[in-house]
Write a protein that holds these residues in place. Sequence first.
Motif, mmCIF file in Angstrom:
data_model
loop_
_atom_site.group_PDB
_atom_site.id
_atom_site.type_symbol
_atom_site.label_atom_id
_atom_site.label_comp_id
_atom_site.label_asym_id
_atom_site.label_seq_id
_atom_site.Cartn_x
_atom_site.Cartn_y
_atom_site.Cartn_z
ATOM 1 N N VAL A 1 28.474 41.135 30.806
ATOM 2 C CA VAL A 1 29.301 41.088 29.616
ATOM 3 C C VAL A 1 28.589 40.200 28.710
ATOM 4 O O VAL A 1 28.522 39.045 29.123
ATOM 5 N N THR B 1 37.179 43.578 29.165
ATOM 6 C CA THR B 1 37.259 43.344 30.475
ATOM 7 C C THR B 1 38.494 43.820 31.299
ATOM 8 O O THR B 1 38.474 44.668 32.301
ATOM 9 N N ILE C 1 32.580 41.569 37.428
ATOM 10 C CA ILE C 1 31.995 41.389 36.343
ATOM 11 C C ILE C 1 31.359 39.878 35.967
ATOM 12 O O ILE C 1 31.990 38.939 36.478
ATOM 13 N N GLU D 1 29.307 37.241 33.150
ATOM 14 C CA GLU D 1 29.273 37.070 31.468
ATOM 15 C C GLU D 1 27.977 36.120 31.541
ATOM 16 O O GLU D 1 27.741 35.334 32.307
#
Length: 294
Positions: free
Chosen positions: A9, A22, A38, A40
């Motif tokens: 992300v 998210t 996930i 970032e």
Amino acid sequence: MSGLTLFVVNPISGDNDKSSITKTIKSWSQSSGESIEIWETSGKNDKENLEQKIKEIAPAKVVAVGGDGTVLLCASILMNSKVPLGILPMGSANGMSAELHIPQNIKDALDVVHRGYSRKSDMLLFNDKDLGMHISDIGLNAGLVKQFEEGPRRGFLGYAKGIVGELSDLNPFKIKIETDTDTRETKGYMVAFGNAKRYGTGALLNNVGKINDGLLELSILNYFDITAIAGHFFDIINDESEHMKTIQCKKATIYTDRKVPFQIDGELQPDTNQVKVEVLPDCISFVVPQSRVL
């Protein structure tokens, strides 16, 4: 396709609220049964850190959540591997996702991640070191990118001001093109390097490019004519176009008589008077809709 899916992300791409995205991804993982993680980007050593993360968790799929820059970041790491790359188009420029027919709606795009097929794609290599996947160019369009990036005002008004500034100082430059098959000289306002047919805006650059044909397209804007250029936004171009010529090749070197703006997939590069480019065939896999045949 089973195994862990890593979502990469970019929290600052586009104007979307990534916190809500998210949450949507986490909710989707529960309903789809997909195991996810996930990660970032931070804007600092992203390639090195993401490369290490992928080595640690060995995901079955990676999904870029952002624009073309985020997609290129992931692709540069996954190239020549067996791990396919999915896309959730959430950036200010989403050209590659449009080329792959990835839905712009996040829930539909997640369905492609879950049910889609893996398909190979080419990439482009510039000056033996910089990768591209979509459309890059020197001249007019790169100048607009430069005006936009360096201007104090962003958004539509900033872009419009950039267009006015660029067009008011528009002059053709001499171009020498050496490909793997021939050499030619001309004058023009832009040379685009395509691994695809369309810019992220939807404007049609050429009507022959395919992302898995082992070829790249050089599109030379020889004449500047507002009516003719507008035709690209309405797909009114053909092989006999007088203002835009397209050459297909495997590699090329372009020389110009002065330094001109240069951009790779929307990322501004130093002004240059020489660009070397070659196609890297079938080096990356994308997750595409079941109905999409590349």
